[in-house]
Design a protein around this motif. Structure first.
Motif, PDB file in Angstrom:
ATOM      1  N   ALA A 110       1.424  -1.247   0.051  1.00  0.00           N
ATOM      2  CA  ALA A 110      -0.139  -0.312   0.084  1.00  0.00           C
ATOM      3  C   ALA A 110       0.605   1.390   0.213  1.00  0.00           C
ATOM      4  O   ALA A 110       0.201   2.406  -0.393  1.00  0.00           O
ATOM      5  CB  ALA A 110      -1.054  -0.047   0.705  1.00  0.00           C
TER       6      ALA A 110
ATOM      7  N   LEU B 194       1.147   2.737  -3.479  1.00  0.00           N
ATOM      8  CA  LEU B 194      -0.017   2.960  -4.298  1.00  0.00           C
ATOM      9  C   LEU B 194      -0.432   4.184  -3.777  1.00  0.00           C
ATOM     10  O   LEU B 194      -0.799   4.601  -2.485  1.00  0.00           O
ATOM     11  CB  LEU B 194      -1.025   1.677  -4.610  1.00  0.00           C
TER      12      LEU B 194
ATOM     13  N   MET C 170      -2.835   6.403  -1.590  1.00  0.00           N
ATOM     14  CA  MET C 170      -3.525   6.361  -1.483  1.00  0.00           C
ATOM     15  C   MET C 170      -4.497   7.341  -0.251  1.00  0.00           C
ATOM     16  O   MET C 170      -3.195   8.292   0.033  1.00  0.00           O
ATOM     17  CB  MET C 170      -3.568   5.321   0.323  1.00  0.00           C
TER      18      MET C 170
ATOM     19  N   GLY D 135      -6.362   2.475  -5.003  1.00  0.00           N
ATOM     20  CA  GLY D 135      -5.638   2.394  -4.665  1.00  0.00           C
ATOM     21  C   GLY D 135      -5.703   1.090  -3.557  1.00  0.00           C
ATOM     22  O   GLY D 135      -5.328   0.268  -3.095  1.00  0.00           O
TER      23      GLY D 135
END
Length: 233
Positions: A100, A103, A105, A178
């Motif tokens: 994460a 990505l 976010m 995401g």
């Protein structure tokens, strides 16, 4: 499957205003109905009541054939090495948290409103390791996946089940690609576990451990839910 989906939608629509009215009269008489209906605890309680109704309906579907055991029919099959799936769920949480970071976010998500107070954080954390993973596993891996396997084959059924799992969580994540992708990968791991082990209990243990690990990380990161403002930093 369509009956379960229909009941889920109707029960949430019905229970939410009922719980909101009861909560307003008992606890918040000076607040308006529209204020109370947005309270996170009201939403969680309504969802919990809906889940109980859905679970009862799932059992009744299986019991329509006399002599059928519910847990056997959905392939619950509690694994002997259950601790391995517990560890796998924890590892999955750490691995996807690492992914994460690479990505996009959003700083704020719709589900963040459930973490405005320590009480709300506790309630949602407990819900996320009990009712939520149980009902989601029963629906997606216990009922939906076997139906899709019979029509699409294993590979497409795994992908379709994971996609459906991510779609129901998308509104909580602001439909940002995401976090939705992360949830899709969670669904993929859980469905693959169900496919390989032929055990819904195995995917449930992983799901519970995944959610529990995130809750513990949140608990630690906010000093015991006392500094929830850190979530948006």
């Amino acid at each position: 499957m369509l009956q379960i989906v229909f009941l889920t939608i109707v029960s949430v629509i019905v229970f939410l205003p009922v719980v909101a009215v009861a909560t307003q009269r008992l606890l918040y008489p000076k607040a308006t109905f529209f204020q109370v209906v947005t309270y996170p605890l009201v939403t969680v309680l309504a969802q919990g009541l809906a889940y109980l109704l859905i679970f009862a309906f799932m059992v009744s579907l299986v019991k329509r054939l006399p002599g059928r055991d519910f847990w056997q029919a959905i392939r619950w099959n509690w694994p002997q090495n259950w601790s391995a799936y517990l560890l796998a769920g924890m590892a999955l949480a750490f691995a996807l948290q690492g992914i994460a970071h690479f990505l996009p976010m959003p700083k704020e998500l719709p589900m963040d409103r459930f973490f405005r107070t320590p009480g709300e954080a506790w309630v949602l954390s407990l819900f996320s390791v009990t009712f939520a993973p149980l009902l989601e596993e029963l629906f997606f891996r216990g009922f939906l996946y076997p139906v899709l396997v019979g029509r699409l084959g294993v590979a497409l059924a795994v992908l379709a089940t994971a996609a459906g799992f991510s779609l129901i969580h998308a509104p909580q994540l602001g439909r940002a690609w995401g976090p939705v992708l992360v949830i899709f990968m969670v669904g993929l791991a859980l469905t693959l576990t169900r496919a390989l082990t032929k055990s819904v209990a195995a995917s449930f243990i992983m799901h519970m451990a995944y959610n529990g690990t995130l809750s513990v990380l949140l608990f630690v990161g906010t000093s015991g839910f006392r500094h929830l403002e850190r979530l948006n930093q």
